[in-house]
Design a protein around this motif. Structure first.
Motif, PDB file in Angstrom:
ATOM      1  N   UNK A 159     -58.698 -11.441 139.393  1.00  0.00           N
ATOM      2  CA  UNK A 159     -58.451 -12.572 138.476  1.00  0.00           C
ATOM      3  C   UNK A 159     -56.995 -13.019 138.566  1.00  0.00           C
ATOM      4  N   UNK A 160     -56.083 -12.046 138.487  1.00  0.00           N
ATOM      5  CA  UNK A 160     -54.665 -12.399 138.538  1.00  0.00           C
ATOM      6  C   UNK A 160     -54.275 -12.944 139.921  1.00  0.00           C
ATOM      7  N   UNK A 161     -54.835 -12.338 140.977  1.00  0.00           N
ATOM      8  CA  UNK A 161     -54.531 -12.833 142.323  1.00  0.00           C
ATOM      9  C   UNK A 161     -55.008 -14.253 142.527  1.00  0.00           C
ATOM     10  N   UNK A 162     -56.229 -14.543 142.061  1.00  0.00           N
ATOM     11  CA  UNK A 162     -56.787 -15.878 142.206  1.00  0.00           C
ATOM     12  C   UNK A 162     -55.977 -16.904 141.426  1.00  0.00           C
ATOM     13  N   UNK A 163     -55.682 -16.598 140.177  1.00  0.00           N
ATOM     14  CA  UNK A 163     -54.949 -17.555 139.350  1.00  0.00           C
ATOM     15  C   UNK A 163     -53.506 -17.730 139.816  1.00  0.00           C
ATOM     16  N   UNK A 164     -52.897 -16.633 140.266  1.00  0.00           N
ATOM     17  CA  UNK A 164     -51.521 -16.742 140.776  1.00  0.00           C
ATOM     18  C   UNK A 164     -51.482 -17.640 142.009  1.00  0.00           C
ATOM     19  N   UNK A 165     -52.472 -17.496 142.874  1.00  0.00           N
ATOM     20  CA  UNK A 165     -52.538 -18.337 144.076  1.00  0.00           C
ATOM     21  C   UNK A 165     -52.750 -19.797 143.703  1.00  0.00           C
ATOM     22  N   UNK A 166     -53.601 -20.045 142.695  1.00  0.00           N
ATOM     23  CA  UNK A 166     -53.835 -21.422 142.246  1.00  0.00           C
ATOM     24  C   UNK A 166     -52.559 -22.037 141.670  1.00  0.00           C
ATOM     25  N   UNK A 167     -51.848 -21.244 140.875  1.00  0.00           N
ATOM     26  CA  UNK A 167     -50.618 -21.743 140.259  1.00  0.00           C
ATOM     27  C   UNK A 167     -49.585 -22.060 141.333  1.00  0.00           C
ATOM     28  N   UNK A 168     -49.481 -21.176 142.329  1.00  0.00           N
ATOM     29  CA  UNK A 168     -48.516 -21.399 143.405  1.00  0.00           C
ATOM     30  C   UNK A 168     -48.871 -22.634 144.222  1.00  0.00           C
ATOM     31  N   UNK A 169     -50.175 -22.896 144.351  1.00  0.00           N
ATOM     32  CA  UNK A 169     -50.624 -24.078 145.077  1.00  0.00           C
ATOM     33  C   UNK A 169     -50.448 -25.352 144.266  1.00  0.00           C
ATOM     34  N   UNK A 170     -50.594 -25.236 142.938  1.00  0.00           N
ATOM     35  CA  UNK A 170     -50.610 -26.415 142.084  1.00  0.00           C
ATOM     36  C   UNK A 170     -51.999 -27.025 142.111  1.00  0.00           C
ATOM     37  N   UNK A 171     -52.174 -28.154 141.501  1.00  0.00           N
ATOM     38  CA  UNK A 171     -53.483 -28.796 141.510  1.00  0.00           C
ATOM     39  C   UNK A 171     -54.166 -28.696 140.163  1.00  0.00           C
ATOM     40  N   UNK A 172     -55.267 -29.428 140.046  1.00  0.00           N
ATOM     41  CA  UNK A 172     -55.968 -29.560 138.763  1.00  0.00           C
ATOM     42  C   UNK A 172     -56.571 -28.253 138.285  1.00  0.00           C
ATOM     43  N   UNK A 173     -56.994 -27.392 139.233  1.00  0.00           N
ATOM     44  CA  UNK A 173     -57.697 -26.171 138.833  1.00  0.00           C
ATOM     45  C   UNK A 173     -56.746 -25.072 138.381  1.00  0.00           C
ATOM     46  N   UNK A 174     -55.483 -25.215 138.604  1.00  0.00           N
ATOM     47  CA  UNK A 174     -54.522 -24.187 138.200  1.00  0.00           C
ATOM     48  C   UNK A 174     -54.422 -24.132 136.678  1.00  0.00           C
ATOM     49  N   UNK A 175     -54.401 -22.926 136.108  1.00  0.00           N
ATOM     50  CA  UNK A 175     -54.268 -22.809 134.648  1.00  0.00           C
ATOM     51  C   UNK A 175     -53.025 -23.530 134.153  1.00  0.00           C
ATOM     52  N   UNK A 176     -53.175 -24.235 133.033  1.00  0.00           N
ATOM     53  CA  UNK A 176     -52.055 -24.997 132.498  1.00  0.00           C
ATOM     54  C   UNK A 176     -50.929 -24.082 132.027  1.00  0.00           C
ATOM     55  N   UNK A 177     -51.326 -22.951 131.431  1.00  0.00           N
ATOM     56  CA  UNK A 177     -50.306 -22.001 130.994  1.00  0.00           C
ATOM     57  C   UNK A 177     -50.919 -20.608 130.984  1.00  0.00           C
ATOM     58  N   UNK A 178     -50.475 -19.760 131.905  1.00  0.00           N
ATOM     59  CA  UNK A 178     -50.957 -18.387 132.011  1.00  0.00           C
ATOM     60  C   UNK A 178     -49.742 -17.512 132.277  1.00  0.00           C
ATOM     61  N   UNK A 179     -49.175 -16.896 131.250  1.00  0.00           N
ATOM     62  CA  UNK A 179     -47.878 -16.212 131.397  1.00  0.00           C
ATOM     63  C   UNK A 179     -47.854 -15.117 132.455  1.00  0.00           C
ATOM     64  N   UNK A 180     -48.910 -14.301 132.524  1.00  0.00           N
ATOM     65  CA  UNK A 180     -48.890 -13.171 133.456  1.00  0.00           C
ATOM     66  C   UNK A 180     -49.178 -13.656 134.872  1.00  0.00           C
ATOM     67  N   UNK A 181     -50.207 -14.491 135.021  1.00  0.00           N
ATOM     68  CA  UNK A 181     -50.507 -15.034 136.347  1.00  0.00           C
ATOM     69  C   UNK A 181     -49.337 -15.864 136.858  1.00  0.00           C
ATOM     70  N   UNK A 182     -48.712 -16.617 135.956  1.00  0.00           N
ATOM     71  CA  UNK A 182     -47.552 -17.417 136.350  1.00  0.00           C
ATOM     72  C   UNK A 182     -46.397 -16.557 136.822  1.00  0.00           C
TER      73      UNK A 182
END
Length: 661
Positions: A159-182
């Motif tokens: 979960x953290x790996x997936x969300x961290x990768x999304x945040x690093x990529x940017x885009x609509x699917x990235x969580x708007x605010x996720x402190x640990x994944x961010x």
């Protein structure tokens, strides 16, 4: 539709179909159990489920239970996130929380991120506890426990790996605010090439998907099936205290007791699915802790194993045969040894601590019934007990004409309806056991001193039958109970005082099944009421020294009587009694209940010695009890410890009687 979506759709359909089929196979077996109505009082049941299943009231009763509380609620919260994850995998451009308003999506992102971190921390603590600090009543890192914890941990990492990768990529699917994944994205993935992030995102996505579906399909085949059964089991729990057994219907061609697994009710079978194997029942079981063959956790597990292994013989068109695994016997996992059944004291401690309200004692007594009534297989010395009760209405086999011998030289009037308020039901021990007769006399003195209108049945008083019912001789108990209820009704009895908690529980709880609607009180309750009403003036005396109180199982756990004896002791001695480490709901058994009074302890340490050692740690001068069985067990154990001349055992009535002016 992309190739990934097609592959995932196939995997998802297959996984869900297999999960549904597995659940059907498991839960359909419950229909082979006997019927039982657990659908009454739906409002109370729903409230109970909220308190004990979702509120985890019994779970958090112990310190480590808070860790399970975190895992439980993390599971429920992330169930929402994982449902969205599976659905979005089928149509990522159309389904996803990212389509919600930004404020809602941000809140959900925070909740899921923090919850995942708490779940990972709780899993780590569970690993550490099982590896280095595992209490004796749980398995360390069993295959089931290791696999489930590893799966949960891997899900959180993915979960953290997936969300961290999304945040690093940017885009609509990235969580708007996720402190640990961010934080993970910023620390480990900042500046990573877009192509690498895309690959990493896909890898973690598939890890999460495959582990999640594997976890789902492993549940029905592991002890963690309780994840599916525990919540409904709290809904279907007994709404009343489990302090009696159901009656049997003695008609031709009926089977009695539980000689094979489909003789249990569907709810009893459901209990076996709901068991978390947490070991709390084993931790408090007097038989387990003193080295006896009984372990309530394993007994429930064996019932489940027997049900699953005998599934081919439980279909509507099949019958149990010689190839089926016996429910009772020495046949390894799935069979309960006869020695384990007869080791139970029916103290009820296991049921008191079970987080999901499994009813261990009724199952044990059901299996005893099968042994006694269908096979006539029981410990040899019980035959004399059964015959004595049948022929002379007491376990000792003493002539009934001697029941009233204790009254010689003492005031005791016959019970007369309309003239006598209370029937003093002396009980077999109070009438025939020399030591318990002293308690009987103390009660008589107290009743007379307080001006209570009371009488006895004398030689006409019967045995209540407690021993018969707990030992599984339900047929004889049924006859005794019907005769006794008829006698009480003919005599016009409306109020009964008992000396023995076993008599109390039998007359008050068991006899309701036979239509006896009378007020039944234990002498500790009545004595305390008389003191509080000012009808029993006492001169508080400290002559007994330091008094420690022992809670009888059938007085406390079975009938919730805790305060009355303590208050009476305080009134009689001028000080509240000392307490043992295990007390009230958590009190340790003396070892005599469930018919064990009449059986020898040939294996392990004696239960009564264990309890006396606990009492001696308080350094008492007097041990106060409220039960003739406890009296016998404590006095024997004090002799074994060679301290019987230093520490006395007195019944509450004897303590109060000594304070009479």
């Amino acid at each position: 539709m992309s190739s990934r979506m097609i592959v995932f759709a196939v995997v998802l359909v297959f996984a869900l179909a297999f999960f549904g089929w597995s659940c059907y196979k498991r839960f359909h077996l419950l229909t082979r159990g006997r019927p039982e109505d657990r659908f009454d009082n739906l409002g109370r049941r729903f409230q109970s489920m909220l308190i004990y299943a979702f509120g985890q009231r019994r779970v958090v009763g112990r310190r480590y239970g808070w860790n399970h509380f975190v895992i439980f609620w993390a599971f429920l919260i992330l169930l929402v996130a994982n449902t969205e994850f599976l659905l979005s995998g089928l149509a990522p451009d159309y389904i996803g929380f990212w389509r919600l308003p930004e404020g809602i999506y941000s809140v959900l992102s925070v909740v899921f991120d923090v919850t995942s971190a708490l779940a990972l921390l709780a899993v780590a603590l569970a690993f550490v506890r099982r590896l280095f600090f595992a209490p004796p009543y749980i398995d360390k890192l069993s295959r089931d426990a290791t696999l489930i914890l590893a799966m949960i941990a891997l899900l959180m990492v993915a979960y953290f790996g997936l969300n961290a990768a999304k945040i690093a990529q940017g885009g609509a699917e990235a969580p708007k605010y996720a402190p640990i994944s961010g934080a993970i994205a910023q620390t480990f993935l900042s500046g990573a090439p877009t192509a690498s992030l895309a690959v990493l995102s896909q890898v973690f996505w598939w890890i999460h998907a495959l582990v999640l579906l594997a976890f789902l399909n492993y549940l029905p085949y592991s002890k963690h099936m309780h994840i599916l059964a525990a919540i409904p089991n709290c809904f279907f729990r007994s709404l009343e205290k489990v302090n009696t057994q159901p009656r049997e219907d003695f008609v031709k061609d009926n089977t009695f007791g539980a000689g094979q697994v489909d003789h249990f009710t569907w709810k009893a079978l459901f209990d076996s699915y709901a068991c978390t194997e947490c070991g709390r029942c084993s931790d408090v079981c007097p038989s387990t802790s003193t080295g006896k063959p009984l372990n309530p956790k394993l007994l429930i597990h064996d019932i489940k194993v027997n049900l699953l292994k005998n599934a081919p013989y439980l279909s509507k068109h099949a019958a149990m045969n010689g190839h089926a695994l016996p429910l009772i016997g020495d046949n390894g996992p799935g069979s309960v040894s006869a020695e384990a059944l007869w080791a139970c004291t029916t103290c009820g401690a296991c049921m008191e601590v079970c987080p999901v309200f499994i009813e261990h004692v009724p199952k044990i007594v059901d299996m005893r019934r099968g042994q006694v009534e269908m096979k006539a297989e029981f410990p040899d010395n019980l035959l004399a007990v059964f015959e004595s009760i049948e022929l002379r209405s007491n376990p000792w086999g003493i002539a009934p004409s001697e029941r009233a011998n204790w009254t010689r030289g003492h005031l005791a009037l016959p019970f007369e309806a309309g003239k006598t308020e209370y029937l003093f039901f002396v009980g077999c021990a109070g009438a025939f056991d020399a030591r318990s007769r002293q308690t009987t006399l103390a009660i008589a003195r107290i009743l007379s001193a307080a001006g209570v209108s009371w009488g006895i049945l004398g030689k006409d008083e019967p045995c209540c039958g407690d021993t018969l019912r707990r030992l599984g001789n339900e047929y004889m108990f049924d006859q005794v109970a019907e005769q006794n209820v008829k006698l009480f009704q003919e005599k016009g009895v409306t109020k009964i005082i008992t000396q023995c908690p076993h008599c109390l529980s039998t007359l008050k709880n068991d006899y309701r099944q036979y239509g006896l609607a009378v007020e039944v009180v234990h002498h500790s309750q009545l004595i305390n009421s008389l003191i509080e009403e000012g009808r029993l003036p006492l001169k508080a005396t400290g002559a007994l020294g330091k008094v420690v109180f022992h809670d009888s199982c059938y007085l406390g756990r079975y009938n919730s009587i805790y305060d009355a004896p303590r208050k009476a002791i305080a009134s009689a001695t001028g000080a509240a009694p000392a307490e043992m480490d295990r007390r009230q709901e958590g009190a340790f058994c003396c070892g005599a209940g469930g018919g064990r009074m009449w059986l020898e302890e040939g294996v392990g340490k004696h239960i009564n010695v264990t309890r006396v050692e606990e009492a001696l740690r308080v350094a008492p001068d007097t041990v106060c009890v409220c039960c003739p069985y406890c009296m016998t067990m404590f006095e024997d154990a004090l002799k074994d410890k060679n301290v019987d001349e230093k520490v006395r055992v007195l019944d509450l009535a004897e303590v109060v009687s000594r304070a009479l002016p």
